[in-house]
Design an enzyme around this catalytic site. Structure first.
Site, PDB file in Angstrom:
ATOM      1  N   ASP A 177      62.157  75.332  25.052  1.00 18.54           N
ATOM      2  CA  ASP A 177      62.684  74.728  23.836  1.00 18.54           C
ATOM      3  C   ASP A 177      62.052  75.380  22.610  1.00 18.54           C
ATOM      4  O   ASP A 177      60.838  75.360  22.437  1.00 18.54           O
ATOM      5  CB  ASP A 177      62.404  73.228  23.830  1.00 18.54           C
ATOM      6  CG  ASP A 177      63.235  72.476  22.805  1.00 18.54           C
ATOM      7  OD1 ASP A 177      63.285  72.933  21.644  1.00 18.54           O
ATOM      8  OD2 ASP A 177      63.825  71.449  23.163  1.00 18.54           O
ATOM      9  N   HIS A 210      66.592  74.037  23.791  1.00 16.44           N
ATOM     10  CA  HIS A 210      67.068  72.920  22.982  1.00 16.44           C
ATOM     11  C   HIS A 210      68.589  72.821  23.129  1.00 16.44           C
ATOM     12  O   HIS A 210      69.281  73.811  23.358  1.00 16.44           O
ATOM     13  CB  HIS A 210      66.700  73.167  21.521  1.00 16.44           C
ATOM     14  CG  HIS A 210      66.553  71.946  20.695  1.00 16.44           C
ATOM     15  ND1 HIS A 210      65.493  71.072  20.823  1.00 16.44           N
ATOM     16  CD2 HIS A 210      67.325  71.431  19.698  1.00 16.44           C
ATOM     17  CE1 HIS A 210      65.612  70.090  19.954  1.00 16.44           C
ATOM     18  NE2 HIS A 210      66.723  70.271  19.262  1.00 16.44           N
ATOM     19  N   SER A 263      67.192  65.338  20.647  1.00 13.33           N
ATOM     20  CA  SER A 263      66.465  65.913  19.527  1.00 13.33           C
ATOM     21  C   SER A 263      66.036  64.807  18.559  1.00 13.33           C
ATOM     22  O   SER A 263      65.295  63.909  18.937  1.00 13.33           O
ATOM     23  CB  SER A 263      67.331  66.970  18.839  1.00 13.33           C
ATOM     24  OG  SER A 263      66.582  67.727  17.928  1.00 13.33           O
TER      25      SER A 263
END
Length: 395
Positions: free
Chosen positions: A326, A359, A251
């Site tokens: 995501d 994610h 991330s």
């Protein structure tokens, strides 16, 4: 009068809710995207747990004679649909090994295995995946916590993972956590990767860095460079060879890792330690955010676009991995970053797009992330086997 089994209904409702956000995972509007992440992540990565619980709950309700009411039968039907959804999620996760294999062949060439002469893992750890997906410790690997690399207190601490027998001249992986530059910690994400590589003889380092509002751009990046400089100075104390240095992140940490790879020895990000060698051998970017550091904030001008604004022909090999579902960092951004790298860089760019990946897919020993771990290990082995070694100054 037949009663509805409240416990069975509640269990089915909770897991059906999570299954919807795991399988459908809407990315718009923002509210639903957040629900997709928070409510669906766990079941998307370890759907077997949900399947076991729904099957056990149905069996228990049946054994207790609670399945005769209309409400119980409707609940059983909903549980069956949710189970089917979880099986679909599991199938998508199981496909990851094929996706990663195709990405490696596309990026490294169909004969990439001919260049790799170290053993690679042949089978995923199914016992951990099915029974202990959240258990991270590994026999033979020692974690040395909370070593200081700067003067920002707990925000400038790092952990070292290495084999207990202290490897010699081991490659190094430096990892940066995610958290939107406002949260997160060094011992939360990607631990299956850190423990696997350490068990294979690597020295792995996971580092904290200063967060907002304590700092802003380029403070995080300066800390990331300080970690690399620390590795250059101290790696040999832990059995590592600092000339074989990989950088990775998830991330926001992926953004940091990519920018580290693209800005070796840039004095802008090395105030006070400009002479330190901060070049890296390669980078691994997991579900990265690729855009402005903090978005378009009304109270501050945006930083240069990260990391696309720093792409250049001399970039090192980079592996980019992103999920199609995501909800927090768009897959379109990852595709664009990979395309820009491939159009400019003279080095290898491997891009793997994971079907159904959300994610933070690196939190568990899941079929999806274990396949990614194998892909990272293969990519790193290929880079080490094919790159021209530059003698380290400390040698």
């Amino acid at each position: 009068m037949m009663t509805v089994p409240i416990g069975y209904v509640a269990t089915t409702a909770i897991f059906s809710w999570g299954t919807f956000f795991a399988v459908v995972a809407p990315r718009r509007p923002r509210f639903l995207a957040s629900l997709s992440f928070w409510c669906g992540l766990g079941l998307n990565e370890i759907p077997f747990v949900g399947i076991f619980i729904l099957a056990g709950s149905t069996a228990l309700a049946s054994a207790q004679g609670d399945m005769e009411s209309a409400g119980a039968k409707v609940t059983a039907a909903v549980a069956a649909v949710a189970t089917a959804g979880l099986m679909f999620s599991a199938w998508r996760g199981l496909r990851t090994d094929q996706v990663v294999a195709r990405a490696l062949e596309e990026g490294l060439g169909a004969d990439w295995r001919d260049h790799v002469h170290v053993p690679l893992r042949r089978h995923r750890p199914w016992a951990r995946i099915l029974l202990l997906p959240g258990y991270m410790q590994r026999r033979g690997v020692r974690r040395i916590p909370n070593l200081s690399y700067g003067d920002a207190g707990r925000h400038n601490l790092l952990d070292v993972y290495r084999r207990r027998d202290t490897p010699q001249n081991a490659p190094v992986l430096v990892y940066f956590h995610g958290g939107h530059y406002t949260s997160g910690a060094k011992n939360r994400e990607a631990r299956p990767l850190l423990y696997q590589l350490a068990g294979q003889g690597w020295v792995c380092i996971s580092a904290n860095y200063r967060l907002r509002p304590q700092t802003t751009f380029p403070g995080h990046q300066i800390d990331a460079k300080k970690v690399i400089a620390w590795v250059r100075e101290h790696a040999r104390e832990y059995g590592a060879d600092p000339s074989k240095l990989f950088v990775a992140g998830s991330s926001a940490g992926s953004n940091l890792a990519a920018l580290c790879a693209l800005t070796p020895d840039d004095p802008t990000f090395q105030p006070g330690f400009e002479s330190a060698d901060t070049s890296v051998t390669a980078a691994i970017c997991l579900y990265g955010y690729y855009g402005y550091y903090f978005g378009d904030q009304p109270d501050e001008p945006p930083s240069p676009l990260q990391p696309q604004g720093y792409v250049h022909p001399g970039a090192p090999p980079i592996l980019i991995v992103h999920g199609t579902k995501d909800a927090l960092a768009t897959v379109e951004g990852a595709r664009n970053f990979a395309a820009q790298l491939r159009s400019v860089s003279e080095s290898t760019v491997v891009y793997a797009e994971l079907p159904g990946g959300q994610h933070s897919f690196d939190l568990f020993h899941s079929p999806r992330f274990e396949a990614v771990v194998d892909g990272v290990e293969a990519f790193a082995a290929w880079v080490l086997a094919t790159s021209r070694r530059t003698p380290d100054l400390a040698e």
